[in-house]
Write an enzyme that holds these catalytic residues in place. Structure first.
Site, PDB file in Angstrom:
ATOM      1  N   GLU A  40       0.875  -1.171   0.000  1.00 41.32           N
ATOM      2  CA  GLU A  40       0.000   0.000   0.000  1.00 41.32           C
ATOM      3  C   GLU A  40       0.912   1.221   0.000  1.00 41.32           C
ATOM      4  O   GLU A  40       1.783   1.347   0.868  1.00 41.32           O
ATOM      5  CB  GLU A  40      -0.882   0.002   1.259  1.00 41.32           C
ATOM      6  CG  GLU A  40      -1.804   1.194   1.282  1.00 41.32           C
ATOM      7  CD  GLU A  40      -2.756   1.230   2.466  1.00 41.32           C
ATOM      8  OE1 GLU A  40      -2.747   0.279   3.278  1.00 41.32           O
ATOM      9  OE2 GLU A  40      -3.482   2.223   2.574  1.00 41.32           O
ATOM     10  N   ARG A 265       4.904 -12.966   9.729  1.00 43.41           N
ATOM     11  CA  ARG A 265       5.586 -11.727   9.385  1.00 43.41           C
ATOM     12  C   ARG A 265       6.923 -11.663  10.101  1.00 43.41           C
ATOM     13  O   ARG A 265       7.145 -12.358  11.091  1.00 43.41           O
ATOM     14  CB  ARG A 265       4.715 -10.517   9.710  1.00 43.41           C
ATOM     15  CG  ARG A 265       4.443 -10.303  11.187  1.00 43.41           C
ATOM     16  CD  ARG A 265       3.338  -9.289  11.427  1.00 43.41           C
ATOM     17  NE  ARG A 265       3.670  -7.955  10.969  1.00 43.41           N
ATOM     18  CZ  ARG A 265       3.040  -7.321   9.985  1.00 43.41           C
ATOM     19  NH1 ARG A 265       2.049  -7.890   9.350  1.00 43.41           N
ATOM     20  NH2 ARG A 265       3.384  -6.108   9.651  1.00 43.41           N
ATOM     21  N   LYS A 275       4.081   0.957   9.660  1.00 45.88           N
ATOM     22  CA  LYS A 275       4.294   2.163   8.852  1.00 45.88           C
ATOM     23  C   LYS A 275       3.719   3.392   9.547  1.00 45.88           C
ATOM     24  O   LYS A 275       4.259   4.483   9.429  1.00 45.88           O
ATOM     25  CB  LYS A 275       3.637   1.990   7.474  1.00 45.88           C
ATOM     26  CG  LYS A 275       4.523   1.258   6.494  1.00 45.88           C
ATOM     27  CD  LYS A 275       3.941   1.285   5.094  1.00 45.88           C
ATOM     28  CE  LYS A 275       2.877   0.220   4.950  1.00 45.88           C
ATOM     29  NZ  LYS A 275       2.437   0.033   3.554  1.00 45.88           N
TER      30      LYS A 275
HETATM   31  P1  ATP Z   1       2.559  -2.191   8.149  1.00 42.92           P
HETATM   32  O1  ATP Z   1       1.809  -3.023   9.135  1.00 42.92           O
HETATM   33  O2  ATP Z   1       4.014  -2.043   8.435  1.00 42.92           O
HETATM   34  O3  ATP Z   1       1.916  -0.891   7.863  1.00 42.92           O
HETATM   35  P2  ATP Z   1       1.319  -3.438   5.920  1.00 42.92           P
HETATM   36  O4  ATP Z   1       1.129  -4.888   5.987  1.00 42.92           O
HETATM   37  O5  ATP Z   1       0.143  -2.591   6.138  1.00 42.92           O
HETATM   38  O6  ATP Z   1       2.553  -3.051   6.829  1.00 42.92           O
HETATM   39  P3  ATP Z   1       1.517  -3.341   3.102  1.00 42.92           P
HETATM   40  O7  ATP Z   1       2.018  -2.240   2.268  1.00 42.92           O
HETATM   41  O8  ATP Z   1       0.071  -3.668   3.057  1.00 42.92           O
HETATM   42  O9  ATP Z   1       1.972  -3.007   4.569  1.00 42.92           O
HETATM   43  O10 ATP Z   1       2.371  -4.645   2.878  1.00 42.92           O
HETATM   44  C1  ATP Z   1       2.745  -5.131   1.617  1.00 42.92           C
HETATM   45  C2  ATP Z   1       3.124  -6.572   1.747  1.00 42.92           C
HETATM   46  O11 ATP Z   1       4.200  -6.719   2.648  1.00 42.92           O
HETATM   47  C3  ATP Z   1       1.979  -7.393   2.282  1.00 42.92           C
HETATM   48  O12 ATP Z   1       1.853  -8.560   1.519  1.00 42.92           O
HETATM   49  C4  ATP Z   1       2.385  -7.689   3.687  1.00 42.92           C
HETATM   50  O13 ATP Z   1       1.888  -8.914   4.109  1.00 42.92           O
HETATM   51  C5  ATP Z   1       3.906  -7.695   3.606  1.00 42.92           C
HETATM   52  N1  ATP Z   1       4.489  -7.332   4.894  1.00 42.92           N
HETATM   53  C6  ATP Z   1       4.276  -6.216   5.607  1.00 42.92           C
HETATM   54  N2  ATP Z   1       4.939  -6.238   6.774  1.00 42.92           N
HETATM   55  C7  ATP Z   1       5.607  -7.419   6.797  1.00 42.92           C
HETATM   56  C8  ATP Z   1       6.480  -8.061   7.736  1.00 42.92           C
HETATM   57  N3  ATP Z   1       6.805  -7.480   8.897  1.00 42.92           N
HETATM   58  N4  ATP Z   1       6.979  -9.271   7.413  1.00 42.92           N
HETATM   59  C9  ATP Z   1       6.662  -9.860   6.252  1.00 42.92           C
HETATM   60  N5  ATP Z   1       5.854  -9.329   5.331  1.00 42.92           N
HETATM   61  C10 ATP Z   1       5.322  -8.120   5.589  1.00 42.92           C
HETATM   62 MG    MG Z   2      -1.559  -3.553   4.659  1.00 44.38          MG
END
Ligand code: ATP
Ligand code: MG
Length: 566
Positions: A40, A265, A275
């Site tokens: 995102e 994760r 984020k």
């Molecule tokens: P955050 O919780 O840090 O805001 P998010 O999951 O909302 O992260 P996205 O931009 O939606 O962020 O994530 C893009 C991809 O990265 C998704 O497929 C998500 O599952 C993966 N991802 C995000 N954080 C992690 C992590 N700590 N370990 C592994 N994969 C991750």
């Molecule tokens: Mg997300």
């Protein structure tokens, strides 16, 4: 953990996702692998995303498949072009390529709208006019069934017409939503008539003002996967109980079914990875932007001196698990040490200088000495460094009253200056009023020159130094962990900003560096002998006055496990 190397890349370990893929390829369920990385664009990528990137792009590469880059841009209020650009830069820098497959969930808004109409016509979606609070209240709890909305029984025609008006901008935000009609008593709350669309009178970074209804994540994500014919939709564990909904939409629409697989994760101690929280560190000026070298962002790690290879190796080492766990951040530090140990040029730099005058070395004399660039890689050759009557040594390498086993310099004792001579400390010159040590007067032993064959003298210790006559001064920034507690996200009663390590950045001015460093370029990496790995900062370095960032110390000073690293 086994740490095996093949061509500098950590050997690929099998994992449960690879086992599923192998099985599917064998049974003929699929004849190839097509994954996607779906960020995102509401912030910069962090090391957790790097794990997901390495997994998705890595699998595609290993199975001769494809991996798409798809921006999950369904929320117009938080997304910005700056983030899209940084994400593309970071994925490329990590060494992956999506070729022409750069997609946006917003590219599918028309298709998603059409799919929604399909569900309305099937009687599987309805326009609800409860407000947000009522929807929450009607939803029930994990132990208590939900209640059906009074609007749930609207006719197909009425739903169709209301949804069209929602799209045409007839209503205010919050007046109506479109919901899937599933089961308000399901034990899985995600199946209690989830919201598919909400009204937002906001302009979108790509679609402008075309839309005033925006799809929810769960509605957009699986359908986007299906449109792109993704075989494996890999996501983190918190989506496990969204999977029944993911599958429900696909089944009701009768469209191509990707398979969602969840993995744990990446969590790192001493690190936050949300984020939203990283954004608040940036906005609150706790750090110097998203690429502050202390940030766990990919851009921060890059500026700190991490290499793409070290991050890929780290991702491979932490592996793919089905259960949540927390990885020690020292494993990340180990990966960069290991990589830089092989490729960084060794140089001498004195970051906390103390002057040494060699009283029996003549004023006019000056020598060029041979210094080895990297004992791990002889092809990197050697260089000349100049030696003179006055040199700087590290203040820490002298103790007036040495503790036991102190093999460096102290009054009356001898030490070797690396690549040069053994010196003996004869006199300590102090400031009369403050007592501060100003300089040391030493004598050298002319027959102890390094590399000139055996001499009668042996010194117990060797220290680094820089010529006082021939050196240049630079700013050196010492970074340490951004948080001083292991788990900054779960400290009760404390905001995470109160847990920042006050010593995470130390700026040292007037450090004395050997002259070969004068022309180093932004991003260039070195080992400062006996101190650590450093790289030239890409933000603050000006031509002829580079600023050096400490990437990592030579040894792990936080835990007891010493993972080597020269
Ligand atoms: P955050 O919780 O840090 O805001 P998010 O999951 O909302 O992260 P996205 O931009 O939606 O962020 O994530 C893009 C991809 O990265 C998704 O497929 C998500 O599952 C993966 N991802 C995000 N954080 C992690 C992590 N700590 N370990 C592994 N994969 C991750
Ligand atoms: Mg997300």
């Amino acid at each position: 953990m086994s740490i095996e190397q093949t061509n500098n890349e950590t050997k690929k370990q099998s994992n449960f996702i690879r086992e599923i893929i192998d099985e599917d390829l064998k049974s003929g369920k699929h004849n190839g692998v097509h994954t996607r990385f779906p960020p995102e664009p509401n912030g910069y990528l962090h090391i957790g995303h790097a794990k997901s990137i390495c997994l998705n792009f890595g699998l595609a590469k290993d199975y001769d498949g494809l991996c798409n880059l798809r921006f999950d841009d369904t929320n117009p209020t938080k997304e910005e072009q700056e983030y899209v650009d940084s994400i593309k830069e970071d994925v490329k820098w990590l060494g992956f390529d999506w070729a022409e497959r750069e997609y946006y969930a917003s590219d599918y808004f028309d298709q998603l709208y059409e799919y929604a109409i399909r569900l309305i016509k099937k009687g599987k979606a309805y326009v609800d006019s409860l407000n947000a609070d009522q929807i929450r209240e009607f939803r029930g709890t994990p132990t208590e069934a939900g209640k059906e909305s009074p609007f749930r029984s609207r006719s197909v025609e009425e739903n169709f017409s209301l949804f069209e008006q929602m799209k045409n901008g007839t209503f205010k935000e919050g007046e109506h939503v479109l919901r899937a009609k599933i089961d308000m008593t399901s034990p899985n709350l995600n199946l209690r008539d989830p919201v598919m669309y909400r009204i937002l009178h906001k302009s979108h970074h790509r679609t402008g003002n075309k839309w005033c209804i925006y799809p929810m994540y769960d509605w957009a994500h699986g359908q986007s996967d299906s449109i792109e014919k993704i075989t494996y939709s890999l996501c983190t564990l918190e989506f496990e109980n969204h999977r029944p909904l993911y599958d429900w939409f696909i089944k009701e629409l009768e469209i191509y079914p990707p398979q969602q697989i969840e993995f744990a994760r990446l969590n790192l101690n001493y690190t936050i990875m949300s984020k939203r929280k990283l954004l608040s560190l940036v906005e609150g000026n706790y750090v110097d932007g998203w690429d502050d070298p202390r940030m766990p962002t990919i851009s921060g790690l890059r500026r700190r001196g991490y290499t793409p290879e070290s991050i890929r190796n780290f991702s491979e080492r932490v592996g793919i698990a089905k259960r949540e766990n927390t990885i020690d951040v020292s494993l990340l530090e180990f990966s960069i040490r290991e990589d830089l140990n092989k490729q960084a040029k060794r140089v001498m730099a004195v970051i906390n200088p103390l002057k040494v005058v060699i009283t029996n070395y003549s004023d006019e004399q000056a020598e060029e000495l041979e210094a080895i660039n990297n004992p791990e890689d002889h092809s990197m050759g050697s260089r000349k460094i100049s030696f003179s009557k006055e040199v700087f040594i590290e203040r820490d390498d002298f103790r007036e009253i040495p503790p036991p086993k102190f093999h460096r310099l102290s009054p009356g004792k001898e030490v070797r200056l690396r690549y040069a001579y053994i010196i003996k400390c004869d006199e300590v010159i102090k400031d009369e009023s403050s007592g501060e040590i100003l300089e040391l007067h030493c004598t050298y032993f002319a027959d102890t020159k390094s590399g000139s064959g055996p001499s009668s003298k042996k010194a117990k210790g060797t220290i680094h130094w820089v010529s006082a006559k021939d050196h240049f001064e630079a700013e050196v920034r010492l970074y340490d962990r951004l948080f001083s507690v292991e788990n900054p996200e779960s400290e009760a009663n404390k905001d995470f900003t109160e847990l920042l390590n006050p010593d995470s950045l130390k700026i040292l001015n007037n450090c004395k560096l050997e002259t070969s460093l004068r022309n180093s370029l932004p991003g260039e990496k070195f080992q400062f002998e006996r101190i650590g790995y450093f790289c030239v900062d890409t933000k603050y370095s000006e031509s002829l006055s580079p600023v050096f960032n400490r990437t990592v110390t030579l040894r792990d000073s936080w835990t007891k496990i010493d993972q080597g690293g020269n």
